[in-house]
Each structure stands twice: as C-alpha cells, then as structure tokens.
Design a protein around this motif. Structure first.
Motif, PDB file in Angstrom:
ATOM      1  N   GLU A 166       9.615   1.125  -1.915  1.00 18.03           N
ATOM      2  CA  GLU A 166      10.625   1.896  -2.634  1.00 18.03           C
ATOM      3  C   GLU A 166      12.050   1.582  -2.152  1.00 18.03           C
ATOM      4  O   GLU A 166      12.982   1.500  -2.951  1.00 18.03           O
ATOM      5  CB  GLU A 166      10.303   3.381  -2.417  1.00 18.03           C
ATOM      6  N   THR A 183      13.558  -1.391  -3.788  1.00 19.78           N
ATOM      7  CA  THR A 183      13.932  -1.120  -5.181  1.00 19.78           C
ATOM      8  C   THR A 183      15.238  -0.327  -5.216  1.00 19.78           C
ATOM      9  O   THR A 183      16.142  -0.620  -6.012  1.00 19.78           O
ATOM     10  CB  THR A 183      12.795  -0.357  -5.888  1.00 19.78           C
ATOM     11  N   GLY A 237       8.939   3.137 -10.733  1.00 18.63           N
ATOM     12  CA  GLY A 237      10.067   3.120  -9.794  1.00 18.63           C
ATOM     13  C   GLY A 237      11.423   3.292 -10.469  1.00 18.63           C
ATOM     14  O   GLY A 237      12.451   2.982  -9.871  1.00 18.63           O
TER      15      GLY A 237
END
Ligand code: ADP
Ligand code: MG
Length: 148
Positions: A10, A13, A39
C-alpha cells in the motif's frame, strides 16, 4: 502517454499518489478503474498528502463525495459505486465541483464515464501475482517515477 507501475504494498501505491499530487494542475479529474480493494482509496490518500492536505483520506462510499481543504489545491474525492448513471453525478453538482479549480478524484468512474472528458487522468489498478502487488497504469501525466 500511458505509463505502467508495479507496486509492492500500500505504501508504494500511496507514494505514486503523492507524486501525482505534487504535479497535478487545478481543475484536473482523476478517473479510477479497478475492483473493490484494488487500492483506489490508498492512491487517493497519497494524492492528498502530495497536495499538502493535513487530513487522512477515508472512503466516501456513504457520502458520495468528501471535500478536503488546506492543501495547495482542494481535493474532491468521489465514490460512484452506488450511482447508476451520470445523471446522479450532475444532480450532486459535478459541474460546480469542476469549476472550483481543485482536483476531482473519482472512484468507480466506469459508472459515470459519459460525464468524463477525454483529458481526464485515467488510473487503472489491477492485482498482480502476489497479494500485495498492484499494476497501476496512468495516462495523461508525466512519468511519476522520474526524479524531480
Ligand atoms: P479501493 O479503494 O480500490 O477499494 P483500498 O485502497 O480501500 O481499495 O484498499 C486497498 C487494500 O489493498 C488495502 O487493504 C491495502 O492494504 C491492500 N493492498 C495490498 N497491496 C497493495 C498495494 N500494492 N497497493 C495498494 N493497496 C494494497
Ligand atoms: Mg475506495
């Protein structure tokens, strides 16, 4: 121009979102595609950070749109998951949001595609081979992985 990035976790991203938040222009629209849990909200959390917004971004699923001030530009974060057509988007004032010179980030943009211009920034997020891997393609912006 379309660029593709692979992230592992995560945080990576979010980091791409941060980069986009640093260079994005007033009036820009980000149109996300990608499944539940891809995401999109994580990317938007980074985007807000890159804009210098102090609040933590959460999913606007039940409110349709969350507004964030206090950064370089305002951020309007939409979740169109429950919308059946773009008519409802116009009903909640889409054109007013566009006119405010901020950034509109739209999750489930496929539900309102006919409301979106050609020049929208498209961010498509797909799952990769590993659990924490995502393949993220981004159109209409400079390379987010390049140095300053
Ligand atoms: P969406 O808004 O697309 O439904 P979220 O951003 O809310 O998705 O959730 C993404 C979920 O996937 C989070 O639980 C996050 O921890 C997990 N995840 C695992 N790997 C990644 C990655 N590479 N990028 C983004 N999220 C990831
Ligand atoms: Mg989300």
């Amino acid at each position: 121009m379309t660029k593709e990035y692979t992230t592992a976790g995560e945080e990576q991203t979010e980091a791409l979102g941060v980069r986009l938040g640093q260079l994005i222009q007033p009036g820009a629209v980000i149109a996300y595609t990608g499944d539940l849990g891809a995401g999109k909200t994580a990317f938007t959390r980074g985007l807000a950070r890159g804009l210098g917004i102090p609040d933590r971004v959460t999913s606007p699923t039940f409110t349709i749109v969350n507004e964030y001030e206090g950064g370089r530009l305002p951020l309007f974060h939409f979740d169109m998951y429950r919308l059946g057509s773009s008519d409802e988007l116009f009903d909640i004032g889409w054109e007013d949001y566009l006119a405010r010179g901020g950034v509109c980030a739209v999750e489930w943009s496929e539900n309102v595609d006919d409301a979106l211009d050609e020049d929208a920034i498209r961010v498509d997020i797909r799952r990769g081979a590993q659990d924490d891997q995502r393949v993220i393609s981004v159109t209409n912006v400079p390379d987010l992985a390049a140095d300053e």
